[in-house]
Motif scaffolding. Structure first.
Motif, mmCIF file in Angstrom:
data_model
loop_
_atom_site.group_PDB
_atom_site.id
_atom_site.type_symbol
_atom_site.label_atom_id
_atom_site.label_comp_id
_atom_site.label_asym_id
_atom_site.label_seq_id
_atom_site.Cartn_x
_atom_site.Cartn_y
_atom_site.Cartn_z
ATOM 1 N N ALA A 487 1.969 -6.778 -6.112
ATOM 2 C CA ALA A 487 0.893 -5.981 -5.528
ATOM 3 C C ALA A 487 -0.493 -6.509 -5.908
ATOM 4 C CB ALA A 487 1.026 -4.519 -5.961
ATOM 5 N N SER A 491 -3.167 -7.950 -3.274
ATOM 6 C CA SER A 491 -4.490 -7.340 -3.120
ATOM 7 C C SER A 491 -5.586 -8.394 -3.217
ATOM 8 C CB SER A 491 -4.711 -6.262 -4.183
ATOM 9 O OG SER A 491 -3.769 -5.217 -4.033
ATOM 10 N N ASN A 504 -6.700 -1.101 0.136
ATOM 11 C CA ASN A 504 -6.624 0.353 -0.048
ATOM 12 C C ASN A 504 -6.898 1.129 1.242
ATOM 13 O OD1 ASN A 504 -6.138 0.317 -2.927
ATOM 14 N ND2 ASN A 504 -8.273 -0.352 -3.168
ATOM 15 N N LYS A 509 -2.507 0.452 2.386
ATOM 16 C CA LYS A 509 -2.272 0.838 0.999
ATOM 17 C C LYS A 509 -0.787 1.081 0.731
ATOM 18 C CE LYS A 509 -3.834 4.124 -2.548
ATOM 19 N NZ LYS A 509 -2.489 4.371 -3.090
ATOM 20 N N GLU A 510 -0.108 1.760 1.667
ATOM 21 C CA GLU A 510 1.324 2.056 1.466
ATOM 22 C C GLU A 510 2.138 0.763 1.402
ATOM 23 O OE1 GLU A 510 -0.641 5.456 3.625
ATOM 24 O OE2 GLU A 510 -0.600 3.269 3.811
ATOM 25 N N ASP A 513 1.352 -0.867 -2.035
ATOM 26 C CA ASP A 513 1.947 -0.088 -3.125
ATOM 27 C C ASP A 513 3.466 -0.256 -3.212
ATOM 28 O OD1 ASP A 513 -0.492 0.827 -3.929
ATOM 29 O OD2 ASP A 513 -0.290 2.828 -3.018
ATOM 30 N N SER A 514 4.100 -0.608 -2.093
ATOM 31 C CA SER A 514 5.564 -0.739 -2.119
ATOM 32 C C SER A 514 6.021 -1.852 -3.048
ATOM 33 C CB SER A 514 6.100 -0.989 -0.700
ATOM 34 O OG SER A 514 5.709 -2.261 -0.217
ATOM 35 N N ARG A 516 4.686 -2.328 -6.052
ATOM 36 C CA ARG A 516 4.353 -1.969 -7.429
ATOM 37 C C ARG A 516 5.581 -1.524 -8.215
ATOM 38 N NH1 ARG A 516 -1.056 -2.007 -7.871
ATOM 39 N NH2 ARG A 516 -2.314 -1.622 -5.982
ATOM 40 N N TYR A 517 6.691 -1.369 -7.517
ATOM 41 C CA TYR A 517 7.855 -0.766 -8.180
ATOM 42 C C TYR A 517 9.037 -1.719 -8.272
ATOM 43 C CZ TYR A 517 4.808 2.912 -6.497
ATOM 44 O OH TYR A 517 3.695 3.674 -6.200
#
Length: 557
Positions: A487, A491, A504, A509-510, A513-514, A516-517
């Protein structure tokens, strides 16, 4: 009495003048001619009525009522496909077809070429004690493209019939009914749609005669304006059989490799590829966009632990391009997958996928391929073996072009980190064919500046990237890459992209963010279905591969 004897005598009647006699004679002759004409008319009517009364075939031909307009009464006749005719030799069959052409040979003989799908057959109707002259005349004057229901006897042809695809058999008609008559004249003759498009430079001139042929060349614009008629041409049926075959082969291969079919949204909150080439729409008072690709969602599914996904769906590109290989709406063949150690694992899957499709087209769809190529003459597509697809680094491709330029060939200005122009792509394709004997190849490690923001930079050269394009006959059919699966790096690359993208922003953003995990390394690609078909068949314009094409000038029919 004497006075009475002296009275003047009565005048004798005057004789008619010559003019009056002539007039009377003319009136008499006119009346006689009129009476004779009436007598002839009566005789002809009586003769026709007598002939109609003696029409032994009157129940075996004619125009049927509009289907659905009357109570249905099953005939009990089994309908057959023309492709099965050899199985019915000596038997009577019934089938639906349409008139390719009809001609009266004599008062007692007529021929009709009948078509069903890609198959055509010659039919014969001859007057006999069971078939009237009226039925022969009716059959020989049927309008082209009229829809028929025919019953006839399948017989071996005395000699091969060159005017039909079914050359060894013919139909001896017993019954023929018009199911739906075609209005004449047609806006476009189907036989003209079977011929090549006018060569580049003729523009919209429809009356330009082909060399050695007096029939008109019909422009692409005219064909597309009358697309329903144009699509009746056998060559167009063959194009879309091949197109359907590519879809089936794509799905078949990837299903065997464990790819899951998915359907991603086509209305997006952010442009999936960035830039200005996107169609914006009013979505309940807010801006939304038609999908330029399923890219964001393919990657989010990988992050969601779908290891391999594939999709066939519409793609929208607002490129004001009027070239022979661009559409504003086309069909994307997309896939995304995890890889273990190196993005070339993805390239290998893509290579084998395309080889599977090409080999399938060569075997399962050879008849259709040969039919189209017989009109648009193109060399057979030269294929490498699995594992031997030319995989050329971008700098090497630039070197090949510069070496060709050194021999006097004009390939334009070649920048070290610029994207290739279409003429340069085509020239490189010819060079690859000469060197490697393949019409299919991969160009790897594209300049980072010409790729989307989610592309992984190359570890060997920060100006290059882990991205690739696939080519057929020197023209691009697929763009792909290793995607950034971190992520923070994603960015950063978005902010530095030209033009910059806000990681963002709504809809983006979604996606960011996907990752980040915990997302695995992954890559994929997107093929243009219409381009694959165009370059495989050697067609001059991509619009021929879209049923109802959309480009900057056309949104109808």
């Amino acid at each position: 009495m004497a006075e009475e004897n002296n009275a003047p005598a009565a005048a004798a009647p005057a004789e008619p003048s010559k003019n009056a006699l002539k007039k009377a004679q003319k009136e008499k002759e006119k009346a006689e001619k009129k009476a004779a004409a009436k007598a002839r008319e009566l005789a002809e009517r009586q003769k026709k009525e007598a002939a109609d009364a003696e029409d032994v075939s009157k129940e075996d031909y004619g125009e049927l009522p509009l289907t659905g307009s009357k109570d249905f009464k099953p005939t009990g006749a089994t309908r057959v496909e023309l492709s099965t005719i050899p199985e019915h030799e000596g038997n009577e069959i019934t089938f639906r077809c349409w008139v390719e052409n009809a001609r009266v040979q004599s008062a007692k003989l007529a021929f009709i070429n009948l078509r069903q799908g890609l198959n055509t057959v010659q039919s014969v109707i001859a007057a006999s004690d069971k078939i009237s002259k009226q039925m022969v005349k009716f059959s020989g004057t049927l309008s082209t493209e009229s829809l028929l229901v025919v019953t006839g006897l399948v017989k071996k042809a005395p000699e091969p019939i060159n005017s039909a695809t079914i050359k060894d058999f013919e139909i001896h008609i017993k019954k023929v009914f018009i199911e739906k008559k075609a209005e004449v004249p047609l806006p476009l003759q189907v036989e003209d749609a079977e011929r090549p498009l006018p060569s580049e430079g003729l523009g919209e001139e429809e009356e330009k005669a082909a060399e050695g042929d007096a029939r008109p060349l019909v422009s692409l614009n005219t064909r597309l304006n009358n697309r329903t008629i144009d699509l009746r041409a056998k060559i167009n049926h063959a194009i879309f059989v091949v197109k359907g075959g590519v879809r089936l082969l794509f799905t078949e291969f990837l299903s065997q490799k464990g790819f899951i079919p998915v359907e991603t949204p086509k209305i997006l909150g952010a442009a999936s590829e960035g830039g200005a080439n996107v169609f914006e729409l009013n979505y309940f008072g807010k801006p939304a966009y038609l999908a330029q690709s399923p890219q964001f969602y393919k990657q989010m599914l990988i992050a969601a632990r779908f290891q391999k996904v594939m999709e066939i769906g519409p793609v929208f590109r607002a490129e004001n391009s009027n070239t022979a290989r661009h559409l504003t709406e086309f069909t994307g063949l997309d896939l995304e997958m995890e890889f273990q150690e190196h993005y070339h694992e993805v390239i290998r899957v893509l290579e084998d996928l395309m080889l599977f499709i090409f080999q399938g087209l060569n075997t399962r769809y050879k008849k259709e391929t040969d039919l189209v190529r017989s009109t648009y003459h193109v060399d057979d597509f030269k294929l490498p073996e699995s594992g031997k697809v030319p995989r050329i680094p971008f700098p090497e491709g630039i070197k090949m072009l510069r070496e060709a330029q050194g021999t006097g060939e004009d390939v334009g200005e070649i920048g070290e980190y610029d994207d290739l122009s279409t003429p340069q792509e085509k020239k490189l394709g010819r060079l690859v064919l000469e060197k490697y004997g393949s019409d299919f190849y991969v160009l790897d490690q594209f300049p980072l500046a010409v790729r989307p923001a989610y592309t992984m930079p190359s570890p060997e050269n920060p100006k290059l990237s882990n991205s690739y394009d696939f080519f057929m006959r020197g023209q691009e059919i697929c763009s792909g890459a290793q995607r950034i699966h971190d992520a923070e790096l994603l960015s950063k690359m978005m902010r530095e992209h030209d033009p910059p993208i806000d990681p963002n922003s709504a809809g983006t953003k979604e996606y960011v963010d996907s990752f980040r995990y915990g997302a695995p390394p992954h890559g994929g690609g997107g093929f243009g279905l219409e381009r694959i078909v165009q370059f495989w068949l050697g067609l001059p314009n991509i619009r021929m591969t879209s049923l109802f094409p959309r480009d900057p000038q056309r949104v109808t029919p």
